[in-house]
Design a protein around this motif. Structure first.
Motif, short mmCIF file in Angstrom:
data_model
loop_
_atom_site.label_atom_id
_atom_site.label_comp_id
_atom_site.label_asym_id
_atom_site.label_seq_id
_atom_site.Cartn_x
_atom_site.Cartn_y
_atom_site.Cartn_z
N PHE A 198 1.07 -1.08 -0.05
CA PHE A 198 -0.05 0.20 -0.24
C PHE A 198 0.54 1.30 0.14
O PHE A 198 0.50 2.25 -0.40
N GLU A 199 1.95 1.27 1.08
CA GLU A 199 2.78 2.44 0.62
C GLU A 199 3.75 2.33 -0.38
O GLU A 199 4.08 3.35 -0.65
N ASN A 200 4.46 1.41 -1.07
CA ASN A 200 4.91 1.22 -2.14
C ASN A 200 4.60 0.57 -3.14
O ASN A 200 4.93 -0.41 -3.34
N PRO A 201 3.35 0.71 -3.47
CA PRO A 201 2.81 0.23 -4.80
C PRO A 201 4.03 -0.64 -6.40
O PRO A 201 3.08 -1.32 -7.05
N ILE A 202 5.08 -0.03 -5.99
CA ILE A 202 6.46 -0.21 -7.30
C ILE A 202 6.94 -1.82 -6.89
O ILE A 202 7.07 -2.64 -7.56
N LEU A 203 6.03 -2.58 -5.50
CA LEU A 203 6.23 -3.72 -5.34
C LEU A 203 5.41 -4.62 -6.45
O LEU A 203 5.96 -5.59 -5.95
N GLN A 204 4.77 -4.31 -6.34
CA GLN A 204 3.35 -4.57 -7.74
C GLN A 204 4.53 -5.81 -8.79
O GLN A 204 4.56 -7.15 -9.27
N VAL A 264 -0.20 4.22 -13.21
CA VAL A 264 -0.51 3.94 -14.40
C VAL A 264 0.43 3.79 -15.27
O VAL A 264 0.58 2.94 -16.17
N ASN A 265 1.31 4.64 -15.49
CA ASN A 265 1.43 4.65 -16.67
C ASN A 265 3.02 3.94 -16.94
O ASN A 265 3.51 3.45 -18.33
N TYR A 266 2.48 2.95 -15.41
CA TYR A 266 4.46 1.92 -15.85
C TYR A 266 3.66 0.29 -15.39
O TYR A 266 4.19 -0.20 -15.76
N ILE A 272 9.31 10.27 -8.27
CA ILE A 272 9.53 9.31 -7.13
C ILE A 272 9.43 7.50 -8.24
O ILE A 272 10.22 6.98 -8.31
N VAL A 273 8.36 7.77 -8.84
CA VAL A 273 7.81 6.28 -9.73
C VAL A 273 9.12 6.24 -10.53
O VAL A 273 9.12 5.25 -10.52
N LYS A 274 9.27 7.30 -11.61
CA LYS A 274 9.76 7.16 -12.82
C LYS A 274 11.31 6.28 -11.54
O LYS A 274 11.89 5.54 -11.87
N TYR A 275 11.96 7.22 -10.49
CA TYR A 275 13.37 6.65 -9.91
C TYR A 275 13.32 5.06 -9.67
O TYR A 275 14.13 3.98 -10.05
N LYS A 276 11.48 4.48 -8.67
CA LYS A 276 11.66 3.05 -8.24
C LYS A 276 11.25 2.97 -9.63
O LYS A 276 11.73 1.43 -9.84
N SER A 277 10.89 2.83 -10.90
CA SER A 277 10.70 2.15 -12.06
C SER A 277 12.29 2.00 -12.57
O SER A 277 12.56 0.56 -13.49
N ASN A 278 12.82 3.02 -12.67
CA ASN A 278 14.25 2.49 -13.05
C ASN A 278 14.93 1.64 -12.55
O ASN A 278 15.79 1.04 -13.53
N ILE A 279 14.52 1.51 -11.46
CA ILE A 279 15.69 0.33 -10.34
C ILE A 279 15.39 -1.15 -10.52
O ILE A 279 16.20 -1.68 -11.23
N MET A 280 13.42 -0.84 -10.64
CA MET A 280 13.23 -2.39 -11.08
C MET A 280 13.99 -2.62 -12.34
O MET A 280 14.09 -3.72 -12.91
N SER A 281 13.46 -1.82 -13.19
CA SER A 281 13.82 -2.35 -14.87
C SER A 281 15.13 -2.18 -15.34
O SER A 281 15.27 -3.84 -16.25
N SER A 282 16.30 -2.00 -14.05
CA SER A 282 17.55 -1.95 -14.21
C SER A 282 18.02 -3.34 -14.17
O SER A 282 18.50 -4.26 -14.59
N CYS A 296 21.95 5.84 -7.55
CA CYS A 296 20.70 5.77 -8.67
C CYS A 296 19.60 4.67 -7.50
O CYS A 296 18.93 4.79 -8.79
N ASN A 297 20.54 3.80 -6.27
CA ASN A 297 19.88 3.36 -6.26
C ASN A 297 20.10 3.20 -4.81
O ASN A 297 19.58 2.20 -4.39
N PHE A 298 19.12 4.40 -3.93
CA PHE A 298 19.57 4.88 -2.51
C PHE A 298 18.51 5.15 -2.55
O PHE A 298 17.98 6.25 -2.20
N LYS A 299 18.23 4.52 -2.00
CA LYS A 299 16.84 4.10 -1.89
C LYS A 299 15.54 5.03 -0.83
O LYS A 299 15.22 5.94 -0.77
N HIS A 300 16.85 4.71 -0.15
CA HIS A 300 16.71 5.35 1.76
C HIS A 300 16.32 6.56 1.51
O HIS A 300 15.19 7.83 1.77
#
Length: 674
Positions: A21-27, A100-102, A181-191, A592-596
């Motif tokens: 819920f707090e971090n939808p990128i976990l999908q 939704v864009n991702y 922030i969403v783009k940052y998360k998505s780039n980490i996951m995709s990379s 580029c991967n310093f999520k904290h």
């Protein structure tokens, strides 16, 4: 749809509903069969949460109109809940809509969330009266300074300082921030997906644990749709723990370790998925948002509401630690390089560090790790940890057998009671490993927040990913204590108004964690009773591995400060300068991967981990310096640090307990073997 406010129903498989819920990128991490359920949980949580606050608003408005309620310091938490609710839900809805864009998977979610935006806007408009009530309370004569400071921080969070002329710019920038922030998360996951690679020869994996080979084989099946087995491969190496930890620590193949390390340091900065521009855009937006909020800079907005108060104090604290750590680390690196030569590793690289360190430690330890672990049977340890808590803090944690219909096997439910049998809250305990679906080593999530005005008790999830064969390691026990500290802090804190400053937030959990190295506690947890010589070995083991970890935390804290202080320079320039001055090893951190600092809210306050740990160590020294008053002091720590019922500020709490509101780094250096 049933909207009874009963959020324990929203737990998804593997206990990550609230984290999802707090971090939808976990999908992107969750297995496909869980994705639909997770989205349903999000929608249900938002709808039911908003329904709950609509009812609460109505009750408050009626009580204010008929004169039965007025804002006081004692019920201020209710008003804070009311005011912050629309902001919280608005931000969650915005983030989900941006997602939704991702992912096409969220299209249906977006359709159902759009009508909720109207509800949020209505709540914002109706919260104006409560907002004014908080302002009036803050301006009352004779209100203590720390209470005024709390109310000011609260009003800052809800944008009290914003010039109405800048409101439109503020809302636009908030959206830009979330988009990035969403783009940052998505780039980490995709990379990470892009950087994962297959290995086809079993001979490449000498030294790797069998469970990791199983995991890599499962990855090849699941992600690459290959016919794979743990014995014959192929194996897919992904950039996530526990695989990354195992490769660095156990893999004998130097060339494969180096290949993996190079890829690991590229997460978030590949050609196709690069966060470089995103980082500078986020820094720029965060700076401007702080200025609109009435601060000179972003870093000032963060540290104004901290124990440290300013960046000079933070950097002075970190520099002191660095100056007393660097020589010891350089000495250890020299020793490790020499030992690496004995192993045949001539050209020492950072990718060799953890492998050599593990080999060095195993060669010189005189007690087998398995022999230590056999002293700590899981059920006995958990029961005795709860008994330690009961003896010291008069808190009873009792397992409930009323409902065993949980989302996964081996999940347990506990109720937490005070000494007078008052129900304080509840805990879901989910610590067994499920590496196919759990993506973190351990975490604590609030499943339901406390709402004092409605006598709603908090529910907390403690989740971990322990490899259990009926016993726990010392590391497992440390983590368990740490997460239990978070859970008790959530449950015992009497209301939101007394939440700690960011740099003291980890102090309760760090304080609890250090019980796992206390000899008397370990003797209680062990069965059969662990001998003193093994306890001394555990101490030696801890000191042996710690100083490099400490330097890494110091470096990360300094980089975090500099990245927001030197806002007019590109992040890459700041990063290079900090690396050149402070880091004896290269490529140990990838911004580029310093999520904290860009996702988890620690931007400008990453130093908090060390600051809190220093406080926690001082609290332990305070607790055990006189055994005759041990239980009395334990209850004092419960009241002041965990419950915070006197509503004191962190300055007053730690001044009272420790004699100073600035932590003493000497305890920290001693703990890390320095």
């Amino acid at each position: 749809m049933d909207c009874e406010f009963n959020t324990e129903k929203f737990l998804m498989p593997d206990g990550c509903a609230s984290e999802f819920f707090e971090n939808p990128i976990l999908q992107f991490k969750c297995p496909p069969e869980f994705t639909k359920m997770a989205h349903e949980n999000i929608k249900l949580g938002l709808k039911c949460g908003l329904e709950f606050y609509k009812i609460n608003f109505k009750n408050f408005e009626e009580e204010i109109e008929n004169g039965t309620r007025s804002v006081t310091w004692e019920n201020v938490v209710d008003y804070v809940e009311i005011i912050e609710a629309p902001k919280f839900f608005g931000e969650k809805i915005l983030e989900l809509l941006l997602m939704v864009n991702y992912s096409n998977l969220l299209q249906d979610v977006a359709k159902e969330l759009n009508p909720l935006i109207t509800v949020v806007e209505d709540l914002k408009e109706r919260s104006t009266n409560f907002h004014s009530a908080l302002k009036n309370l803050r301006n009352q004569k004779g209100l203590p300074h720390f209470k005024k400071a709390y109310l000011s921080r609260t009003l800052d969070r809800i944008n009290d300082r914003i010039n109405p002329k800048l409101q439109k710019e503020f809302e636009q920038l908030k959206k830009v921030k979330y988009e990035n922030i969403v783009k940052y998360k998505s780039n980490i996951m995709s990379s990470k997906e892009e950087l994962a690679f297959l290995v086809y020869k079993r001979s490449e994996f000498l030294g790797m644990p069998s469970d990791i080979l199983n995991q890599m084989s499962a990855n090849a099946k699941k992600i690459k749709n290959l016919n794979s087995s743990a014995e014959n491969g192929p194996w897919l190496l992904t950039m996530d723990p526990p695989i990354s930890h195992a490769v660095n620590k156990y893999l004998k193949n130097k060339l494969l370790r180096e290949k993996f390390w190079k890829r690991l340091t590229q997460v978030g900065c590949t050609k196709n998925y690069n966060n470089s521009e995103v980082i500078d855009r986020l820094r720029e937006v965060m700076e401007r948002l702080a200025q609109i909020n009435g601060y000179a800079s972003y870093i000032q907005s963060i540290l104004a509401n901290s124990m440290a108060q300013n960046s000079s104090t933070v950097l002075n604290f970190l520099e002191k630690l660095y100056n007393k750590t660097k020589d010891k680390v350089n000495e250890k690196l020299t020793n490790l390089k020499s030992y690496g030569s004995l192993l045949g590793i001539k050209n020492f690289l950072v990718s060799d560090l953890y492998y050599i360190e593990n080999k060095y430690f195993n060669a010189y330890r005189n007690v087998n790790a398995t022999a230590i672990q056999q002293h700590f049977p899981k059920e006995h340890v958990i029961n005795e940890i709860f008994n330690v808590i009961k003896d010291l803090f008069k808190i009873d944690i009792m397992e409930s057998k009323d409902n065993d219909d949980f989302y996964a096997p081996n999940v347990r439910f506990y109720n937490v009671y005070d000494v007078d049998e008052e129900h304080l809250g509840s805990i879901y305990l989910d610590i067994d490993s499920r590496r196919q679906t759990k993506t973190s080593l351990a975490w604590t999530s609030t499943i339901r927040r406390s709402v004092p005005s409605l006598n709603v008790k908090p529910i907390v999830l403690i989740a971990a990913n322990f490899d259990l064969q009926g016993t726990l390691t010392i590391a497992n026990i440390q983590i368990f204590f740490h997460e239990l500290g978070h859970a008790l802090q959530i449950i015992l804190t009497s209301n939101y108004a007394s939440q700690p400053y960011k740099d003291a937030d980890e102090a309760p959990s760090k304080f609890m964690e250090h019980f796992a190295l206390n000899h008397e506690v370990l003797k209680r947890l062990s069965l059969p009773r662990i001998p003193e010589e093994i306890l001394n070995h555990i101490d030696k083991q801890h000191r042996n591995i710690s100083c490099i970890k400490l330097l890494k935390k110091i470096f990360q804290g300094i980089l975090d400060q500099k990245i927001f202080l030197q806002i007019n320079e590109s992040w890459s320039t700041v990063n290079k300068n900090v690396f050149n001055k402070y880091d004896p090893m290269t490529n140990t951190l990838n911004l580029c991967n310093f999520k904290h600092i860009f996702i988890y809210g620690y931007g400008g306050s990453y130093y908090s981990y060390l600051w809190s740990e220093a406080i926690a160590l001082q609290l332990h020294h305070y607790l055990y310096q006189d055994d005759h008053s041990l239980k009395e002091k334990a209850m004092k720590i419960r009241r002041l640090v965990f419950e915070r019922k006197n509503m004191s500020s962190d300055f007053e709490i730690f001044e009272l307990l420790l004699g100073s509101n600035i932590p003493d780094e000497a305890y920290l250096l001693q703990y890390y073997g320095l």
